[in-house]
Design an enzyme around this catalytic site. Structure first.
Site, PDB file in Angstrom:
ATOM      1  N   ASP B 333      -4.180   6.174   7.616  1.00  0.00           N
ATOM      2  CA  ASP B 333      -4.961   5.430   7.015  1.00  0.00           C
ATOM      3  C   ASP B 333      -4.873   4.254   8.341  1.00  0.00           C
ATOM      4  O   ASP B 333      -4.028   4.100   9.015  1.00  0.00           O
ATOM      5  CB  ASP B 333      -4.513   4.888   5.753  1.00  0.00           C
ATOM      6  CG  ASP B 333      -4.766   5.505   4.520  1.00  0.00           C
ATOM      7  OD1 ASP B 333      -5.808   6.473   4.654  1.00  0.00           O
ATOM      8  OD2 ASP B 333      -4.084   5.733   3.774  1.00  0.00           O
ATOM      9  N   LYS B 437     -22.914 -12.779  -0.071  1.00  0.00           N
ATOM     10  CA  LYS B 437     -22.141 -12.627   1.072  1.00  0.00           C
ATOM     11  C   LYS B 437     -21.765 -11.021   0.801  1.00  0.00           C
ATOM     12  O   LYS B 437     -21.462 -10.421  -0.182  1.00  0.00           O
ATOM     13  CB  LYS B 437     -20.766 -13.299   0.984  1.00  0.00           C
ATOM     14  CG  LYS B 437     -19.733 -12.813   0.002  1.00  0.00           C
ATOM     15  CD  LYS B 437     -18.643 -13.604   0.384  1.00  0.00           C
ATOM     16  CE  LYS B 437     -17.410 -13.045  -0.525  1.00  0.00           C
ATOM     17  NZ  LYS B 437     -17.341 -12.703  -1.705  1.00  0.00           N
ATOM     18  N   ASP B 617      -2.454   6.574  -0.186  1.00  0.00           N
ATOM     19  CA  ASP B 617      -1.744   5.727  -1.548  1.00  0.00           C
ATOM     20  C   ASP B 617      -2.516   5.866  -2.922  1.00  0.00           C
ATOM     21  O   ASP B 617      -2.160   5.269  -3.713  1.00  0.00           O
ATOM     22  CB  ASP B 617      -1.712   4.158  -0.836  1.00  0.00           C
ATOM     23  CG  ASP B 617      -3.260   3.833  -0.283  1.00  0.00           C
ATOM     24  OD1 ASP B 617      -4.318   4.449  -0.627  1.00  0.00           O
ATOM     25  OD2 ASP B 617      -3.318   2.636   0.321  1.00  0.00           O
ATOM     26  N   ASP B 621      -5.901  10.366  -3.663  1.00  0.00           N
ATOM     27  CA  ASP B 621      -5.275  10.921  -2.277  1.00  0.00           C
ATOM     28  C   ASP B 621      -4.051  11.994  -2.743  1.00  0.00           C
ATOM     29  O   ASP B 621      -3.745  12.791  -1.782  1.00  0.00           O
ATOM     30  CB  ASP B 621      -4.291   9.766  -1.713  1.00  0.00           C
ATOM     31  CG  ASP B 621      -5.520   8.771  -1.117  1.00  0.00           C
ATOM     32  OD1 ASP B 621      -6.767   9.389  -0.405  1.00  0.00           O
ATOM     33  OD2 ASP B 621      -5.210   7.735  -0.911  1.00  0.00           O
TER      34      ASP B 621
END
Lengths: 277, 889
Positions: B333, B437, B617, B621
Site C-alpha cells: 500500500d 471542496k 489493513d 483485504d
C-alpha cells in the site's frame, strides 16, 4: 421455445427475472410460463403472474401463460406433458431455497425435471435477488474428470445479452494424498493440461457468443477440493452466477455431492444446466 | 438493454420484488422465510472440522518421520538391553506433538478470522413486523424485513433504503474507504450496485440520521458474507520451506528405507539370522535418518520469529519467517506504509500555473474550505477527517479561527464517495455562501468562473484545460489535490437541492496536500532492488500522485515508461493472462484500485510463479492476505480481521520492516542449509560401520545407541547454534530464491555425503581398525560386545566423529570462508554446542554412567590425540575442497 416452470413462490418470482431476460436472447422474444398446481391455484397467483407479465412487457418479451392441474400425476409430470410437443425447448426451473442442513435438490421437482425432461434444462437457485436476473459476471467451472461437452452453449447464448464477464475455470482434481505429494513441476504439468482444456472451451464459447461484447477469461487449478476452488474463484471474481454442468447429476444427490455443496455454500446465484437428452 | 437492479428500482418496486410492504412482513411470513432462507449469520465451520484438521497434522510426512524415529528409539531400547533409549523416544514424540499442535493452531486461524468478522456484526436489530416496531435477534432477519436504522447502529444484512432522514453511514468494513456516505431512498439511475447511494451493507455503521431499509440479502449472501466466505475458502499455498521440508523428508526417508531393505535382503541372502537382519536394517535406517533435523528446524524458525518481533515484525506462523526470505514480489500500500499517513497542506495555489496564493487570498480560500469541513475538539486537539483537520490547522497557522468558522456552518453536506466532494453553507467574506471542496474532476463541470489575482474571470473550456494542467502538475509532484470553490447565495437559494447549490461555482484555488514519505523507505527500496525483489505499489490514489510517490521513493525512475502505471478500470477490464503480460512488461504501480483488485494482482503474480507478499489493513483485504504467500497486515492501522488473516503483522506499519523481515527470512534459509549440511555429514560415518559389518566379517564400529547419541545428543545444540547465525550482509545481495532453490539440493547432498561424510567415515574407520589391530584383533575374528577391546574401538570411532563434527560446525558457518573469521564467540549457542561436544567426549571416556549406557571404554592419551587430530585435518581438507570446487559445492 423457452418454458419457465413457475411455482408461485418468492423464489419463483426471482427466477422469473432470469427467465424474462433469457427470453430477450431468443429470436421470438417469447416466454412460456407454465404453472402446474396440485390443488387449487393460490389466490395470489394471478397477481404474481401479472407482475411477471409487467416485467416482460417492459422488456419487450411476450408472455404466454398456461396454468393446469397436475391431476393424478406429479407436478413434474404436468410440466413434462407441456414440453412433449416441443422437445427442442429450453426449460427453466428453480431449485428450492433451503437452509444449509437440508438438500436443495433431492426429491424436488427440479431434480426430476433435470433427470427426465427431454429438452435442455436450466435449474436456477437465486441467492441474490437484488441482481434481478442480470448477473453480469458469470463463472463456468468444468472438471477435467469429465469429457468435454457443449452443454453450456445454450446457457451462454441465453445469458449473452447481459453478460459482461465470463470466466471459465477448469479444475484438475487429484486425490488428497497426491495433492500433498505433488511437486511444483508435476503441478505445472497438470495445470497446463487443464489450461489447454480451458482454452478450448473458451474458443467454443467465443464462437457461441459471436460478438465480443463480453470479456472472456480462463484459469485452471489443480486441487483436492474442487468445491473450495470454485467458491474461492467465484468470490475473487465477484461472480454473480455460477453455471454448473448437471448432466451426470443423480436423481437424488447426497448432502456431500459437489453440486449440493455449491448450492449450499455459494453466495452467488447458481444455475444447473443440462443439454437435451 | 439498460441494467436494472435493486438500486435502480423505485421504492414500491423494491417492496414488490421482496413481497413486502412499508408495514413489514407478517410474523408468520417472517418465520416461513427464516426456514426457507436460513439464519442471517455467517456460516460456522462444519462440526468436528477441528478434529479433521488436528488428525491431518499427525499424518503428514514430517510427523510420521518423527514418530518413526521415536519408534526406532523404543526398539533400540528394547534390543540394547543395558541402555534406556525411551527418554529420547519420548522427546521425539513430544517434538512431533508440538509441531502438530502448532500447525493445527495456524490452520484454525481461518476460523478466528471468521470469528473476528462475526464480531463486526450486531446481535440485534429493530424491525417492523405486522406494522409494529420490535427488537429481534439479528440472526432472525429475512429478505423482505423492514429495518429501522438509526445513529450508532451497525448493519447485519444488506438492505435497500426505503426512507431516509439525513442518513450518513460508514461503509469502511466493506469498501475500505473510511469516509462517510450519504444515503437516500430515491432510485439511482446508473452506477454499480456496490457503489449505490441507496444501499446499506452488512458491517456498515450509521453515523448520523435515521431511516427505514428493506432487507434483500442475509447471512452468507450479503457482500460482507461473501468476504467472510472468501477469507476462509481461499487456501493459503504451502510456503516454499514447507514444500522443501516435505520433499527433504521424502528423499531422506526413501534413502533410509531403500538402504535398510536392500541390506536386509542382502543379509538374508548371505544366510544371516532373520532377527539379526532386522536389527541391522533398523541400524541402517537410524543412521540415515537425521532425527535432530526437524526439531532443529522448528527451533531455528521459532528463534527467527523472536528476532523479527524485536524488529517490529510479528510472525503469526513459524513458516512465515522463512517465507519472507523467499519473497520475490512485495505488493505494498502507499498510505501509512510508504508514507507517514500524516496529511499536511504543503501549498495553497492559484487555479492557473500552480503559483502560491498571496496571504489574503490564502486565508479566504482556507475559510471557504473550512465551511465544507466538520471538525470537533479544542484548538490544540482537533479531531475529524484528517483532511479537515489539516485545513483547520493551516487556517489557524494563517491567523484564522477554524473552530469559529466551522461553528458558523448552517448546513453541512458530508463527503460522498461517489461525488468525491464535501460542501457546506455559511458566511464567507461577509455573505452567505456555498462552499465545495473535493477532487477537481468532481467539481470541474460546475465551475464557471475562477479567481485570477483579485479578479474573477470566466472559466471557458480553454481555461478549464489550463486548470487541468495545473492539477496534473501538482499531482505529478506527489500531492493530493483538493479544489476549493464557492458560490454566494441569496436567502432563498440556501435551502435548495444540492444540484441547485452546486452550479455556477467560483474556483478559488487548490490545496496541495502532502503525505510525507517515510525516511527509511528509499533505502529499504534500494535494498529490495539489490536483493532482486520487485515492489508493486497498489493504491487508491490518483495515478500521477502514485507515480510521483514511487519516483520519490525510488521505486521507479522519473522517466519510467507510461506502462509502469495502470489504473483500476484498466485492471478491471484485463484478462488474467494479459495482466501477467503487463506485469512482465514492467507495470509496477496500480492506481485508483479497489481492495478486491488486489486478489487479481496476487493471482497473476502467482501465475508467473512468483512468491508474493501482500500488505493490507481492511476487512476486504483479508482474502488477498490469505491468497498471498505471505500476507502482511498493518498492526497500527489494520483491522482485527486483516491481522487474523495475515501471517505477518507489522507492528509499526512500516515498509522498511518488511525488508528487514525478508533479510531475516533469507538468513534463516541460509542457516537451515548450514545445519542441514552439518547434520547430514555425520550420517555417513554412522552408516559405513553397518555397511562394512553386513558386507565383511568385521565388528560393528558404532551401536544404534551411539548413533542416536550423536544425532539427538551432540549434534542438536551445535545445529541450533548454526540456526542462529546472524545476517552476514550478503543475504540482501543475492537474488531471491523463490520456489526454485532446493533445500536438499544435489550440491548439498554431494558435499554432505561424499565430501564431509566420507572424510569423517574414512578417518573414524581408520582409527577403529587401527585400534583393533593394535589390540591384537585378527581380520574375521568375532568380538563380544562387552569385550574391552571392542568397547575401546567403538569409543574411538564415536569420539573421532564428535571431534570432526566440531570442525564441521566451524566450517559450516560460511559457504566459502573458513568460519573462524566470523568470530566464533559471536555465536554463543555454537560455543555452547562445542562445549557440550567436548564434555560429551570426556563423559564417554571417563564418566561411568554414560560409559555403561553407551558401552564405551576409557581411551589412552595417544588415541585421544589421534581422534582430536581428525578435527583440524577435516577442517582444512574441507576448506581446500570448498575453495577449489566452490562452483560445484
Amino acid at each position: 421455445m423457452l418454458v419457465f416452470a413457475y411455482d408461485g413462490s418468492l423464489n419463483g418470482d426471482w427466477i422469473a427475472h432470469y427467465a424474462a431476460r433469457f427470453a430477450l436472447a431468443t429470436a421470438r422474444r417469447e416466454l412460456h410460463l407454465a404453472h402446474v398446481h396440485e390443488r387449487a391455484p393460490a389466490p395470489e397467483l394471478a397477481g404474481r403472474i401479472a407482475r411477471i407479465a409487467e416485467e416482460c412487457q417492459r422488456l419487450g418479451v411476450t408472455l404466454v401463460t398456461s396454468i393446469r392441474d397436475s391431476g393424478d400425476g406429479s407436478v413434474a409430470d404436468g410440466v413434462l406433458s407441456l414440453l412433449a410437443a416441443t422437445p427442442d425447448s429450453v426449460l427453466i426451473t428453480g431449485t428450492r431455497a433451503r437452509p444449509r442442513n437440508l438438500s436443495y435438490l433431492a426429491g424436488t421437482v427440479a431434480a426430476e425435471l433435470l433427470a427426465r425432461a427431454p429438452c435442455a434444462v436450466l435449474a436456477l437457485h437465486v441467492a441474490h435477488p437484488a441482481m434481478l436476473g442480470q448477473p453480469g459476471r458469470v463463472l463456468l467451472p468444468f472438471s477435467m474428470a469429465r469429457p468435454p461437452s457443449r452443454a453450456a452453449l445454450p446457457l451462454v447464448q441465453l445469458l449473452a445479452p447481459e453478460l459482461k464477464e465470463l470466466h471459465v475455470l477448469v479444475v484438475q482434481e487429484v486425490s488428497r494424498l497426491r495433492f500433498r505429494l505433488l511437486g511444483t513441476r508435476g503441478a505445472r504439468r497438470l495445470i497446463d493440461g487443464a489450461l489447454a482444456r480451458a482454452n478450448a472451451i473458451e474458443a467454443q464459447l467465443r464462437e457461441a457468443l459471436l460478438a465480443g461484447r463480453c470479456r472472456l477469461d480462463v484459469s485452471a487449478v489443480v486441487s483436492d477440493d474442487a468445491v473450495k476452488e470454485i467458491l474461492a474463484l467465484a468470490g475473487r471474481l465477484r461472480s454473480r452466477l455460477l453455471g454448473l454442468d448437471a448432466s451426470a447429476l443423480p436423481l437424488s444427490p447426497g448432502y456431500g455431492h459437489p453440486i449440493e455443496q455449491l448450492l449450499r455454500d455459494s453466495g452467488s446465484d447458481v444455475v444447473l444446466y443440462r443439454a437435451a437428452l | 438493454m439498460s441494467q436494472r437492479q435493486i438500486h435502480n428500482l423505485e421504492v414500491d418496486d423494491c417492496f414488490g420484488l421482496l413481497r413486502s410492504s412499508p408495514a413489514g412482513l407478517a410474523e408468520t411470513e417472517a418465520a416461513r422465510r427464516l426456514a426457507e432462507f436460513g439464519a442471517n449469520a455467517l456460516a460456522d465451520a462444519p462440526r468436528l472440522h477441528w478434529l479433521r484438521t488436528l488428525f491431518k497434522q499427525f499424518t503428514n510426512l514430517f510427523s510420521l518421520l518423527l514418530n518413526l524415529a521415536a519408534l526406532l528409539c523404543f526398539i533400540a531400547a528394547h534390543l540394547d538391553g543395558g541402555a534406556d533409549m525411551r527418554p529420547l523416544g519420548v522427546a521425539l514424540l513430544v517434538v512431533a506433538l508440538l509441531n502438530a499442535l502448532f500447525t493445527f493452531a495456524q490452520e484454525m486461524r481461518a476460523e478466528r478470522a471468521m470469528a473476528a468478522l462475526r464480531e463486526l456484526l450486531p446481535a440485534s436489530a429493530t424491525v417492523l413486523r405486522d406494522g409494529v416496531e420490535r427488537s429481534v435477534l439479528a440472526a432472525s432477519l429475512v429478505p423482505g424485513d423492514v429495518l429501522r436504522v438509526s445513529e450508532g447502529e451497525r448493519m447485519s444484512c444488506d438492505a435497500r433504503i426505503v426512507a431516509a432522514s439525513d442518513l450518513l453511514v460508514n461503509n469502511a468494513p466493506l469498501s475500505g474507504e473510511s469516509r462517510h456516505v450519504h444515503l437516500r431512498a430515491e432510485a439511482v439511475i446508473d452506477g454499480r450496485l456496490s457503489d449505490a447511494g441507496n444501499l446499506l451493507f452488512a458491517g456498515a455503521s450509521v453515523v448520523r440520521g435515521s431511516g427505514l431499509a428493506l432487507v434483500y440479502a442475509t447471512g452468507p449472501r450479503t457482500e460482507f458474507g461473501k468476504i467472510a466466505l472468501l477469507s476462509t475458502h481461499v487456501r493459503r499455498p504451502p510456503t516454499p520451506l514447507e514444500q522443501e521440508v516435505a520433499r527433504t523428508v521424502r528423499v531422506l526417508t526413501a534413502i533410509a528405507l531403500t538402504m535398510g531393505v536392500l541390506f536386509f535382503a542382502y543379509g538374508l541372502a548371505m544366510g544371516r539370522p532373520l532377527w539379526l537382519n532386522v536389527v541391522f536394517m533398523l541400524g541402517i535406517i537410524v543412521a540415515n535418518v537425521p532425527e535432530g533435523l526437524l526439531p532443529t528446524l522448528t527451533l531455528a524458525l521459532a528463534m527467527g520469529s523472536v528476532r523479527l518481533a524485536r524488529k517490529n515484525v510479528l510472525c503469526r506462523s513459524l513458516n512465515a519467517v522463512e517465507a519472507l526470505g523467499a519473497v520475490e514480489v512485495i505488493c505494498t500500500d502507499k498510505t501509512g506504509t510508504l508514507t507517514e499517513n500524516r496529511l499536511a497542506i504543503a501549498q495553497v495555489v492559484a487555479p492557473l500555473g500552480a503559483t502560491p496564493l498571496a496571504a489574503a487570498h490564502r486565508l479566504a480560500l482556507l475559510e471557504a474550505a473550512m465551511l465544507a469541513c466538520e471538525i470537533h475538539g479544542a484548538q490544540a486537539q482537533l479531531s475529524g477527517d484528517p483532511l479537515d483537520v489539516a485545513i483547520a490547522r493551516m487556517l489557524q497557522a494563517e491567523g484564522g479561527d477554524a473552530l469559529a468558522v466551522n461553528a458558523t456552518v448552517t448546513r453541512h453536506i458530508a463527503f460522498d464517495v461517489q461525488r468525491r466532494r464535501a460542501a457546506g453553507i455559511g458566511p464567507w467574506q461577509g455573505r452567505v455562501s456555498f462552499a465545495s471542496k473535493g477532487a477537481w474532476e468532481a467539481v470541474r463541470d460546475e465551475v464557471t468562473t475562477f479567481m485570477d489575482g483579485d479578479a474573477q474571470r470566466a472559466a471557458d473550456s480553454a481555461v478549464l484545460l489550463r486548470i487541468d494542467a495545473t492539477v496534473r502538475q501538482l499531482a505529478a509532484a506527489g500531492a493530493r489535490v483538493i479544489a476549493v470553490a464557492v458560490r454566494t447565495l441569496d436567502a432563498t437559494a440556501q435551502h435548495g437541492s444540492l444540484t441547485e447549490l452546486e452550479s455556477g461555482l467560483l474556483l478559488l484555488g487548490f490545496l496541495a496536500c502532502d503525505d510525507p514519505l517515510r525516511p527509511e523507505v528509499p533505502d529499504a527500496l534500494a535494498r529490495c532492488r539489490a536483493a532482486g525483489i520487485a515492489v508493486v505499489l497498489i493504491t487508491g490514489d490518483h495515478p500521477d500522485t502514485a507515480h510521483a510517490i514511487a519516483v520519490r521513493a525510488g521505486l521507479i525512475e522519473p522517466d519510467a515508461a507510461a506502462q509502469t502505471v495502470m489504473r483500476g478500470e484498466q485492471l478491471e477490464a484485463l484478462r488474467e493472462r494479459d495482466l501477467v503480460a503487463h506485469l512482465q512488461a514492467g507495470t509496477r504501480i496500480f492506481a485508483r484500485t479497489t481492495p478486491e483488485q488486489k486478489l487479481k494482482i496476487v493471482a497473476a503474480l502467482k501465475h508467473m510463479g512468483k512468491v508474493v507478499a501482500m500488505t493490507g489493513d481492511g476487512v476486504n483485504d483479508a482474502p488477498a492476505l490469505r491468497a498471498a504467500d505471505v500476507g502482511v497486515a498493518m498492526g497500527l492501522s489494520g483491522t482485527e480481521v486483516a491481522r487474523e488473516a495475515a501471517q505477518v503483522v507489522l507492528l509499526d506499519d512500516n515498509f522498511a520492516s518488511i525488508v528487514t523481515g525478508v533479510e531475516e527470512g533469507r538468513t534463516v534459509f541460509a542457516n537451515v542449509q548450514k545445519f542441514t549440511r552439518y547434520v547430514l555429514a555425520s550420517n555417513v560415518p554412522e552408516l559405513v560401520p553397518f555397511l562394512l559389518y553386513v558386507a565383511l566379517p568385521v565388528p560393528l564400529a558404532l551401536s544404534v545407541l551411539q548413533i542416536l547419541a550423536i544425532d539427538l545428543g551432540t549434534d542438536m545444540l551445535p545445529a541450533i547454534g548454526l540456526g542462529q547465525e546472524q545476517p552476514d550482509g550478503e543475504a540482501m545481495r543475492r537474488k531471491p530464491r523463490g520456489r526454485r532453490e532446493r533445500l536438499l539440493s544435489l550440491r548439498l547432498m554431494l558435499h554432505s555425503y561424499l565430501v564431509l561424510g566420507l572424510m569423517q567415515a574414512l578417518w573414524a574407520m581408520a582409527l577403529f581398525f587401527a585400534y583393533l589391530k593394535r589390540g591384537g584383533w585378527v581380520y574375521g575374528a568375532p568380538l563380544a560386545a562387552d569385550h574391552m577391546l571392542y568397547r575401546g574401538a567403538t569409543t574411538l570411532t564415536l569420539v573421532s566423529i564428535v571431534f570432526m563434527q566440531v570442525a564441521n560446525l566451524v566450517g559450516r558457518r560460511h559457504a566459502t570462508r573458513g568460519g573462524l573469521d566470523a568470530g566464533l564467540l559471536a555465536n554463543r549457542l555454537c560455543m555452547a554446542g562445542i562445549a557440550l561436544e567436548l564434555v560429551f567426549v570426556w563423559a564417554v571416556v571417563a564418566w561411568p554412567p554414560l560409559m555403561n549406557a553407551l558401552g564405551t571404554a576409557p581411551l589412552d592419551g595417544p588415541w585421544l590425540l589421534a581422534a582430536v587430530t581428525g578435527a583440524p585435518l577435516f577442517f582444512f581438507a574441507d576448506l581446500l575442497i570448498r575453495r577449489r570446487w566452490a562452483a560445484v559445492l
